[in-house]
Design an enzyme around this catalytic site. Structure first.
Site, PDB file in Angstrom:
ATOM      1  N   ILE A 113      -4.544   1.091  -1.150  1.00 37.69           N
ATOM      2  CA  ILE A 113      -3.214   1.959  -0.339  1.00 37.69           C
ATOM      3  C   ILE A 113      -2.434   0.950  -0.468  1.00 37.69           C
ATOM      4  CG2 ILE A 113      -2.579   3.280   1.525  1.00 37.69           C
ATOM      5  CD1 ILE A 113      -4.997   4.728  -0.559  1.00 37.69           C
ATOM      6  N   GLU A 323       1.350   5.696 -10.548  1.00 34.25           N
ATOM      7  CA  GLU A 323       2.537   6.882 -10.025  1.00 34.25           C
ATOM      8  C   GLU A 323       2.015   7.356 -11.459  1.00 34.25           C
ATOM      9  OE1 GLU A 323       5.087   7.543  -8.181  1.00 34.25           O
ATOM     10  OE2 GLU A 323       4.631   5.582  -6.988  1.00 34.25           O
TER      11      GLU A 323
END
Length: 345
Positions: A113, A323
């Site tokens: 994260i 992404e």
């Protein structure tokens, strides 16, 4: 970066941001890409996936509470989707958010994260429908750091982008009110839909960063080739070096044009999902090739840390993964092509 307003590039002006259009955002990203990716990453979650879900689907109260603080840089947002056994496959998500009266209790572990060590606000994706095994049972929660039950793992040791810190975020029976769901209680089960809405802009942003990094590598490689001498002349005079420089320049130019055209079309309200995936796929693969050629042009010096080229070689490798991986982009592009062709026929 706070003083420049960079934490609020894409947040509307009414909430203290700069409210840049997508075209303006990618222009900034072209410049940021020429620097260490750590700088882009530090603001990236605030201007991208950490804020845009609130901008698009947040309640008026959520916008008033969080957007001004994200825009100023007082608050750092972090996007908690990936898990030890779930990344692209949302159906494998194991973190749960179980209803308990007027609250939800979140339990699970998130992995890799970005900005988690600095974060003060987590956007957490959790399964609120235990019977569902698809994305339809997932909700997005706004969870403030410091709540009881939140713990951080050690900072990850990575191949590259070491200045951009990531770590595990562990949620152990973290209690949040129903109003913490992005969009409010009525938006339970809409979490993955919210995530999908911000992806086109996020993919264009990453593609623009890749262009900027490639242009930096080209400039550094050209400067080195014009000063480094072999056989009595600068290596820039050798045709095989010129071929590598020309390939790098042409591919970076193509990626820049793709990104700018797609950003302009998105600002016009046109659906650019397929084109944004094309941009992300092409640009991230392109910058990998540029970094490889840059090391080759620098020769032995390119393998040494003092020149910085080897760092870019390691840093840009990640762009083909996050992404949405290159392989995911290929699948999305092809499926959209088939769907569009089926409509026509």
């Amino acid at each position: 970066m706070r003083d420049l307003g960079m934490f609020g590039l894409t947040i509307p002006e009414e909430y203290g941001g700069l409210g840049l259009s997508v075209e303006q955002e990618v222009e900034v990203a072209f410049l940021l890409g020429r620097t260490s990716p750590a700088f882009r990453s530090r603001i990236g979650t605030n201007i991208g996936i950490g804020s845009q879900g609130i901008v698009i689907d947040g309640t008026p109260e959520q916008k008033r509470r969080y957007l001004p603080r994200l825009a100023s840089g007082e608050m750092t947002g972090s996007f908690c989707l990936t898990e030890p056994e779930a990344g692209t496959d949302a159906g494998s998500l194991r973190t749960v958010g179980l209803r308990d009266g007027d609250d939800y209790v979140i339990t699970g572990t998130k992995r890799f994260i970005t900005n988690a060590p600095q974060a003060s606000l987590f956007t957490v994706f959790a399964r609120t429908d235990p019977a569902s095994r698809t994305a339809s049972g997932i909700s997005a929660f706004l969870v403030e750091a410091g709540l009881p039950g939140i713990a951080l793992g050690p900072v990850d040791r990575k191949m590259g982008q070491q200045g951009a810190q990531t770590c595990d975020v562990i949620f152990d029976a973290v209690r949040v009110p129903a109003s913490a769901i992005v969009g409010g209680p009525a938006k339970e089960g809409h979490g993955f839909k919210t995530a999908m809405k911000v992806l086109d802009r996020g993919r264009l942003h990453i593609a623009a960063i890749c262009v900027g990094a490639a242009e930096r590598l080209i400039a550094d490689s050209l400067a080195y080739a014009m000063t480094r001498k072999q056989f009595g002349q600068p290596i820039a005079q050798f045709q095989l070096i010129q071929a590598m420089l020309a390939d790098m320049r042409a591919e970076a130019f193509a990626a820049r044009c793709m990104v700018m055209e797609t950003a302009r079309r998105k600002d016009l309200g046109i659906d650019v999902s397929t084109d944004a995936a094309c941009c992300k796929m092409f640009a991230s693969e392109m910058v990998g090739r540029a970094a490889d050629k840059a090391v080759q042009i620098h020769g032995g010096a390119g393998y040494m840390m003092e020149y910085g080229v080897e760092r870019f070689f390691r840093d840009v490798r990640l762009f083909r993964i996050y992404e949405g991986t290159t392989q995911l982009q290929q699948i999305l592009i092809a499926r959209n092509m088939i769907r569009e062709a089926s409509r026509v026929s």
